[in-house]
Design a protein around this motif. Structure first.
Motif, short mmCIF file in Angstrom:
data_model
loop_
_atom_site.label_atom_id
_atom_site.label_comp_id
_atom_site.label_asym_id
_atom_site.label_seq_id
_atom_site.Cartn_x
_atom_site.Cartn_y
_atom_site.Cartn_z
N CYS A 34 17.62 5.79 4.95
CA CYS A 34 17.58 6.52 6.23
C CYS A 34 18.39 5.78 7.29
O CYS A 34 19.16 6.38 8.04
CB CYS A 34 16.13 6.69 6.67
SG CYS A 34 15.89 7.87 8.02
N LEU B 20 17.18 13.40 1.81
CA LEU B 20 16.49 12.13 1.58
C LEU B 20 15.04 12.37 1.16
O LEU B 20 14.53 11.69 0.25
CB LEU B 20 16.55 11.26 2.84
CG LEU B 20 15.79 9.93 2.78
CD1 LEU B 20 16.26 9.08 1.60
CD2 LEU B 20 15.96 9.16 4.10
N LEU C 227 22.02 6.36 6.60
CA LEU C 227 22.45 7.70 7.01
C LEU C 227 22.63 7.79 8.52
O LEU C 227 23.56 8.44 9.02
CB LEU C 227 21.43 8.74 6.54
CG LEU C 227 21.33 8.96 5.03
CD1 LEU C 227 20.20 9.94 4.70
CD2 LEU C 227 22.64 9.47 4.46
N ILE C 228 21.74 7.14 9.27
CA ILE C 228 21.88 7.10 10.73
C ILE C 228 23.20 6.43 11.11
O ILE C 228 23.93 6.89 12.00
CB ILE C 228 20.68 6.36 11.37
CG1 ILE C 228 19.40 7.19 11.21
CG2 ILE C 228 20.93 6.06 12.85
CD1 ILE C 228 18.12 6.45 11.57
N LEU D 288 20.14 16.36 6.19
CA LEU D 288 20.03 15.01 5.62
C LEU D 288 18.58 14.58 5.46
O LEU D 288 18.23 13.88 4.51
CB LEU D 288 20.80 14.01 6.48
CG LEU D 288 22.33 14.18 6.49
CD1 LEU D 288 22.96 13.30 7.56
CD2 LEU D 288 22.92 13.86 5.13
N VAL D 289 17.72 14.99 6.40
CA VAL D 289 16.29 14.72 6.29
C VAL D 289 15.75 15.31 5.00
O VAL D 289 15.02 14.66 4.24
CB VAL D 289 15.52 15.28 7.51
CG1 VAL D 289 14.02 15.39 7.22
CG2 VAL D 289 15.75 14.40 8.74
N CYS E 99 26.11 8.75 10.43
CA CYS E 99 26.17 9.84 11.40
C CYS E 99 26.84 9.41 12.72
O CYS E 99 27.22 10.26 13.53
CB CYS E 99 24.76 10.36 11.70
SG CYS E 99 24.07 11.40 10.40
N ALA F 172 9.33 16.28 5.43
CA ALA F 172 10.77 16.08 5.18
C ALA F 172 11.35 17.19 4.31
O ALA F 172 12.52 17.57 4.48
CB ALA F 172 11.01 14.72 4.55
N ASN G 218 15.07 14.71 13.53
CA ASN G 218 16.29 13.98 13.20
C ASN G 218 15.94 12.78 12.32
O ASN G 218 14.77 12.53 12.03
CB ASN G 218 17.02 13.53 14.47
CG ASN G 218 16.10 12.81 15.44
OD1 ASN G 218 15.40 11.86 15.07
ND2 ASN G 218 16.06 13.27 16.69
N LEU G 219 16.96 12.05 11.92
CA LEU G 219 16.76 10.90 11.03
C LEU G 219 16.01 9.77 11.71
O LEU G 219 15.26 9.04 11.06
CB LEU G 219 18.12 10.40 10.53
CG LEU G 219 18.83 11.32 9.54
CD1 LEU G 219 20.30 10.92 9.40
CD2 LEU G 219 18.15 11.30 8.17
N ASN G 220 16.21 9.60 13.01
CA ASN G 220 15.49 8.54 13.73
C ASN G 220 13.99 8.78 13.71
O ASN G 220 13.20 7.85 13.55
CB ASN G 220 16.00 8.44 15.17
CG ASN G 220 17.33 7.72 15.25
OD1 ASN G 220 17.42 6.54 14.97
ND2 ASN G 220 18.38 8.44 15.62
N GLN H 222 21.55 16.71 10.78
CA GLN H 222 20.56 15.69 10.47
C GLN H 222 19.34 16.28 9.78
O GLN H 222 18.71 15.62 8.95
CB GLN H 222 20.16 14.92 11.73
CG GLN H 222 21.29 14.06 12.27
CD GLN H 222 20.78 12.80 12.96
OE1 GLN H 222 19.65 12.35 12.75
NE2 GLN H 222 21.62 12.22 13.79
#
Length: 316
Positions: A126, A198, A129-130, A194-195, A133, A239, A250-252, A191
């Motif tokens: 993760c 993952l 990926l952040i 992507l979530v 991005c 997710a 988002n990924l964060n 994102q």
């Protein structure tokens, strides 16, 4: 399947093949010894392609070069660094760091991964990926799920994971971690896709059930693994929600939940939590910067003292 080059073959007058590491489809990965750098070994990925004519050959080479040059810009502790590339006949060769460890497909097969292990893997991917991005050139991100193959991620003895290959031009057939909207073509936040990608990979690691085999109809993860905490079950469910509004924003946000679930899992096991490799690197870097700042200040003060001494001497 691409033909395997025999041990002893020297590529680009430099890289001597010692053995085959992996051969997935139309590509092969070799362990090589660097003939220009004593005791240095690399991994070389060989990608075969078909070009019906010279013009098509040059277009393919140019396309790969653009991808590889983009990949060479990335510097992250969970990504294998690309150090060189070249082409020969109908193949492209990508030279990267050789990473010791076990790929996640084998680790899952051996059932060696605890809840905390998998959550820590998720945190690292993760975080990577952040980082990816944050780049302006993000045309590769819609195909990122093709790189999230368990065989493409190596786990070290310390728990650190490394994504081996980011160049995905030849990986079009892999779709096991696709989000629903990637099939339908519906617009979605980058994102949030992507979530899901993952989340699907982590679901696979936890349950052993490949999401690609039960397209968007994933049974509750605790049907397959009884030792999962409520926090982890909720994380996987959120997710991999088929509706984007039901996923992490988002990924964060996903990383925050991964970290919370991980800290709870290691506390339960009586272990100490591990920091993210990227955080450790940044901490090390800030320490170096602090040292440099201190030395600079001392140098300025020393220079100022010398100047005052000279100045006073010239006055008196």
């Amino acid at each position: 399947m691409a033909p395997i080059l025999p041990p002893g073959t020297i590529l680009n007058v430099r890289y001597k093949i010692s053995r085959v590491i992996h051969q997935p489809g139309l590509s092969s990965v070799y362990h090589v010894q660097d003939q220009h750098m004593a005791q240095k070994s690399w991994a070389v990925r060989e990608i075969y392609f078909h070009a019906p004519n010279q013009a098509a050959y040059m277009r393919t080479i140019s396309y790969f070069q653009v991808e590889i040059l983009l990949t060479k810009k990335f510097e992250h502790p969970n990504l294998a660094a690309v150090v060189d590339y070249f082409n020969r006949n109908n193949a492209i060769y990508i030279v990267r760091n050789y990473i010791e460890g076990t790929d996640l497909a084998m680790a899952m097969h051996l059932r060696q991964l605890t809840e905390a292990d998998i959550l820590y893997i998720g945190m690292q991917i993760c975080d990577l990926l952040i980082y990816l991005c944050s780049f302006k050139e993000r045309n590769f991100l819609p195909n990122m799920y093709k790189n999230l193959r368990l065989s493409n991620i190596v786990l070290s003895s310390t728990g650190k994971v490394t994504l081996l290959d980011l160049c995905c031009s030849d990986l079009r057939r892999n779709s096991e971690y696709c989000a629903p909207e990637q099939f339908t073509g519906a617009s979605s936040d980058e994102q949030k896709i992507l979530v899901y990608n993952l989340g699907a990979m982590l679901y696979h690691l936890f349950t052993g059930l490949n999401p690609g085999d039960t397209r968007f109809n994933l049974p509750p993860p605790d049907n397959y693994r009884l030792d999962m905490s409520r926090a982890t079950i909720q994380l996987l469910t959120k997710a991999t929600h088929t509706n984007t509004s039901g996923r992490f924003a988002n990924l964060n946000e996903m990383l925050a939940h991964l970290t919370k679930a991980y800290n709870s899992a290691v506390k339960k096991s009586g272990q100490q939590p591990k920091p993210l490799p990227s955080k450790s690197a940044r901490s090390g870097g800030s320490g170096t910067s602090m040292f440099s700042c201190v030395m600079l200040i001392l140098a300025i003060l020393f220079a100022g003292g010398v100047f005052m001494f000279i100045f006073k001497g010239s006055v008196f």
